[in-house]
Design a protein around this motif. Sequence first.
Motif, short mmCIF file in Angstrom:
data_model
loop_
_atom_site.label_atom_id
_atom_site.label_comp_id
_atom_site.label_asym_id
_atom_site.label_seq_id
_atom_site.Cartn_x
_atom_site.Cartn_y
_atom_site.Cartn_z
N GLY A 97 0.81 -1.21 0.00
CA GLY A 97 0.00 0.00 0.00
C GLY A 97 0.84 1.26 0.00
O GLY A 97 0.53 2.23 -0.71
N ARG A 98 1.92 1.27 0.75
CA ARG A 98 2.79 2.44 0.80
C ARG A 98 3.42 2.70 -0.57
O ARG A 98 3.43 3.82 -1.07
CB ARG A 98 3.88 2.29 1.86
CG ARG A 98 4.82 3.51 1.92
CD ARG A 98 5.88 3.38 2.99
NE ARG A 98 6.76 2.25 2.78
CZ ARG A 98 7.81 2.25 1.95
NH1 ARG A 98 8.10 3.33 1.25
NH2 ARG A 98 8.56 1.18 1.83
N HIS A 99 3.96 1.65 -1.18
CA HIS A 99 4.59 1.81 -2.50
C HIS A 99 3.57 2.33 -3.52
O HIS A 99 3.86 3.24 -4.29
CB HIS A 99 5.19 0.50 -2.99
CG HIS A 99 6.40 0.08 -2.23
ND1 HIS A 99 7.60 0.75 -2.31
CD2 HIS A 99 6.58 -0.93 -1.35
CE1 HIS A 99 8.48 0.16 -1.52
NE2 HIS A 99 7.89 -0.85 -0.92
N LEU A 104 0.98 6.90 -6.60
CA LEU A 104 -0.27 7.60 -6.85
C LEU A 104 -0.12 9.10 -6.57
O LEU A 104 -0.61 9.93 -7.34
CB LEU A 104 -1.41 7.03 -6.02
CG LEU A 104 -2.78 7.67 -6.30
CD1 LEU A 104 -3.27 7.29 -7.69
CD2 LEU A 104 -3.79 7.28 -5.24
N LEU A 105 0.57 9.45 -5.51
CA LEU A 105 0.79 10.86 -5.20
C LEU A 105 1.52 11.56 -6.34
O LEU A 105 1.15 12.66 -6.75
CB LEU A 105 1.56 11.01 -3.88
CG LEU A 105 0.77 10.67 -2.62
CD1 LEU A 105 1.70 10.49 -1.43
CD2 LEU A 105 -0.27 11.74 -2.34
N ARG A 133 1.62 8.40 7.82
CA ARG A 133 3.06 8.32 7.49
C ARG A 133 3.36 8.96 6.14
O ARG A 133 4.47 9.42 5.91
CB ARG A 133 3.52 6.85 7.49
CG ARG A 133 3.62 6.25 8.88
CD ARG A 133 4.33 4.90 8.88
NE ARG A 133 3.73 3.91 8.01
CZ ARG A 133 2.72 3.10 8.35
NH1 ARG A 133 2.19 3.17 9.55
NH2 ARG A 133 2.26 2.22 7.48
N LEU A 134 2.37 9.00 5.26
CA LEU A 134 2.56 9.59 3.93
C LEU A 134 2.24 11.08 3.91
O LEU A 134 2.26 11.71 2.86
CB LEU A 134 1.69 8.86 2.90
CG LEU A 134 2.13 7.43 2.59
CD1 LEU A 134 1.08 6.72 1.76
CD2 LEU A 134 3.47 7.42 1.89
N GLU A 159 -6.77 14.41 3.90
CA GLU A 159 -6.37 15.17 2.73
C GLU A 159 -4.87 15.37 2.73
O GLU A 159 -4.22 15.33 3.77
CB GLU A 159 -7.07 16.53 2.68
CG GLU A 159 -6.60 17.50 3.72
CD GLU A 159 -7.24 18.88 3.62
OE1 GLU A 159 -8.18 19.07 2.83
OE2 GLU A 159 -6.77 19.79 4.33
N LYS A 160 -4.35 15.56 1.52
CA LYS A 160 -2.94 15.90 1.38
C LYS A 160 -2.81 16.88 0.21
O LYS A 160 -3.33 16.63 -0.88
CB LYS A 160 -2.09 14.67 1.08
CG LYS A 160 -0.59 15.01 0.93
CD LYS A 160 0.25 13.77 0.74
CE LYS A 160 1.69 14.13 0.42
NZ LYS A 160 2.52 14.20 1.59
#
Length: 167
Positions: A97-99, A104-105, A133-134, A159-160
């Motif tokens: 999921g992190r990768h 995606l970001l 963490r992201l 949100e980011k």
Amino acid sequence: MTAPPTVRAATREDRSAIAAIYNAALAERASTFETRPRTPEDIDAWLGKRHPVLVAEENGSVIAYASTSAYSPRECYAGIADFSIYVAPRARGRDVGRHLMEVLLKEAEAAGFHKLTSRVFATNVRSRALLGRLGFREVGVHEKHASLDGVWHDVVVVEKLLLANVR
């Protein structure tokens, strides 16, 4: 430690795998309010548009996907995308999921979005921790946002900002 999965844009050939991953999550009743299983044909509507849809692949098999969609039909919100991410049960706990989210970001930023947002079940502590963490910010809680199988669930809004596109 295993090598990270290959992350790439989803294609029509990935539709069945994406539907299967989503339907596994749907059956668990822990991350989506939807109750109707998805078909490969449902996935067609996601592909080939401005909104990135990615898959994580390992040994030729799709093990996760992340998708973006319109936050709102209003033009003033065109720079915001909602996102979803689902990892196949067999691939969880391995940083897939992190990768996938890291790519995606980047892809959402390259597509011109200035913000990603989503709603996460309040009880989904693993997803909330990953997003924290992201660099995602927990904006607030929608209490009793929807009922699933007769049980009301709260969701946390995240949100980011994608700073390269914030002018």
